[in-house]
Scaffold this active site. Sequence first.
Site: not given
Length: 279
Positions: A13, A15, A231
């Site tokens: 996870h 981005h 994250d």
Amino acid sequence: MNLTLPMGACNAHCHVFGPRERFPYATEATFIPAKDAPKEALYALNDGLGLQRCVVVQSSCHGFDNSATEDAVAMRPQSYRAIALLPTDIADTELRRLDAVGFRGVRFNYMSHLGHHTPIDDVIGLAARLEPMGWHLQIHGSPSLLTDLAPALRRSPVPVVIDHIGRVDAAQGLHQQDFRALLALMRDDRFWVKVSGMDRITRTGPPYEDAQPFAKTLIAEFGDRVVWGNDWPHPNHAGPVPDEQQLVNLIARIATSEAQRERLLVANPQKLYRFGDNT
């Protein structure tokens, strides 16, 4: 001493943001990053931490234009995979195209700060079209959704991955209603959970000792359906931005045996995201 990760360890996870000159942010975005977080920075971070595989999750700052995420995966087609943001009326031809370039699921946000919430019946309708491709749903939302949406989510014909330990409040303890709702979902073998986000559910700050028991419990009870991610770059983070190496080192506290870490970081991500299958 820093934790040595198993071969093939996955950051499931994270981005990418921008760069905005090439991948502009969506005009309707509910947040715009203060600075870009391009793929090169992600590669360098993962490589330095010993994370050889990665799942890039499309961010709401780019809306339904998954180009930045697709580009990040394209440079590492065997070891990187992606999760899209999509409208539920997306064409089957586009789903197949995204599958071919490494996408493996669709994320839906039910956090108030992330804007529009897709009707859950529409999400379940899309799931029926994801099933032939072996994709899954990824659900991110406030803790109450684990109770409110549970009946609908149980109708999903594909696996459902719950983000960030269900965003429970660590201060409320392991016996709180929201965590019990998450455990109830996890007893259905269609459900998975990401033990990312200890830094988001904590009320005491690093090393997140109040949050660790939640992740540890999920790994102990549902070890074959749990994945981990850091994250990065921690969008909309309310507290201090986590130390990336500390997040990796804390894996040893929540997955205390080599066998648990192998499942968490290697075997489970391989099953869910199918690295190396698009040769």
